[in-house]
Write an enzyme that holds these catalytic residues in place. Sequence first.
Site, PDB file in Angstrom:
ATOM      1  N   ASP A  13      38.878  37.120  32.224  1.00 20.94           N
ATOM      2  CA  ASP A  13      39.674  35.870  32.096  1.00 20.94           C
ATOM      3  C   ASP A  13      38.561  34.882  31.297  1.00 20.94           C
ATOM      4  OD1 ASP A  13      41.569  33.959  34.372  1.00 20.94           O
ATOM      5  OD2 ASP A  13      41.209  33.471  32.285  1.00 20.94           O
ATOM      6  N   ASP A  31      44.773  34.833  27.024  1.00 14.37           N
ATOM      7  CA  ASP A  31      43.369  34.672  27.478  1.00 14.37           C
ATOM      8  C   ASP A  31      42.991  35.405  28.643  1.00 14.37           C
ATOM      9  OD1 ASP A  31      44.752  33.521  29.566  1.00 14.37           O
ATOM     10  OD2 ASP A  31      43.351  31.691  29.715  1.00 14.37           O
ATOM     11  N   GLU A  32      43.789  36.393  29.070  1.00 18.90           N
ATOM     12  CA  GLU A  32      43.445  37.405  29.996  1.00 18.90           C
ATOM     13  C   GLU A  32      43.941  38.694  29.695  1.00 18.90           C
ATOM     14  OE1 GLU A  32      45.494  36.925  34.270  1.00 18.90           O
ATOM     15  OE2 GLU A  32      44.849  34.990  33.382  1.00 18.90           O
TER      16      GLU A  32
END
Length: 423
Positions: free
Chosen positions: A12, A127-128
């Site tokens: 993350d 974003d992860e």
Amino acid sequence: MPTPRRLIAHLDMDAFYASVELLRYPDLKGQPVVIGGGRDAQPRHMPDGARRYAKLRDYAGRGVITTATYEARALGVHSGMGVMKAALLAPDAVLLPVDFDEYRRYSKLFKAAVRQIAPLVEDRGIDEIYIALTDIPGAQDDAGAAIAQELKDAVRNATGLSCSIGVTPNKLLSKICSDLDKPDGLTLLSEDEVPTRIWPLPAKKINGIGPKATEKLAALGIHTIGELAAADAAFLVAQFGKSYGAWMHEASHGRDERPVVTYSEPKSISRETTFDRDLHAVRDKSTLGAIFTELCIELAGDLARKGYAGKTIGIKLRFDDFKIVTRDMTLPAHTMDARTIRRAAGECLKRVDLTRRLRLLGVRAGTLAKLSDLVAPISPYMAGDAPTKHAVQEPPSPYSLPLFDAPDKPGVNCQVPCVHRPF
DNA sequence: TCTGGGGTCCTAGGACCC
DNA sequence: TCTGGGGTCCTAGGACCC
């Protein structure tokens, strides 16, 4: 040779949007900075070369915060919060507009860096990601510790950004663990540590237990994951239903067999917009009509660019009281044509009570098929090709004609007679 | 001064078919 | 002139996630 134990990482990025902005504006490092709002937040360049940033206090509008730096979070500002509300908490925090193109660029960079080391990656948004470490050489020796550190270093080298990683036997636990030591964290966890390290956490830390379930659990006296684990499975099923209740029970014990999935086809594509002010179907008819048409054109563009056509066209409305209504209809053939979408969406709209003022309008295409799997019913260019199971509606040409706007006149710009059009 | 935009999955009822 | 069950599609709403 024994079968290797499953090892999955969840990675993350730390305060992703804000961190990308700090690369661009390093002078803001250490300050409370918030990303969100509209275009007004664009920094202005002064004649002397300095930059003048918008402050939260200067903002007026309906935007929400997408990301806040850790300095801003310390002031009580967090993502999802209305910018206006955040301005009361941190009036002097810097406000920057979102720049998705830039975030997507960095997203590709960090994911590519990860794939160099571990190719089995599941996308979970910008974003992860989940990363399968099971078969990465050396991972089994130290439960993935060295590989995870290698991943963090690679991400930093590729982007200048930090991330947090959890490594455990499954996705559920890794997701929880990547959040335990943020920012720049690395948390390893084995199954036998679930009682000591997972059970004390609040139940809402489980991905899939949201506000509603959390509230209901609290009413039942269940606050932590451990308390959830102690609850009888049959009781949870009685309270939450067969599927969700059983899943909750499994999750609370840290059990999760889901594989890392490296690719999945999109199920729907949509466009929606929240208006600057609430609009009324009658009083703001022309404004709404123009927005409605624009959304359909954008959706058609998205479909074309991504190479899909939709068979189900739907609309979404949010009223001034925040109630959401959806309507959809299934067409006889797949389409990616703006006019066809607009017409179907218009039909859906007729089935909605438009007494209240509207806050949001959206258009959606579902039951998608890849353009390459579709065959036009009548197309001279396809004559020799074997037909596939789907038919696609031929785009009328040119299909960039102005749609419906001004005229509500029957027949104008319509292929079938348009009768009444709400707006 | 409340509350964006893009998604996924699940449930549930009715239609329709075998 | 009653009694089924199963399967699939369509539609609407809702919870949840990033």
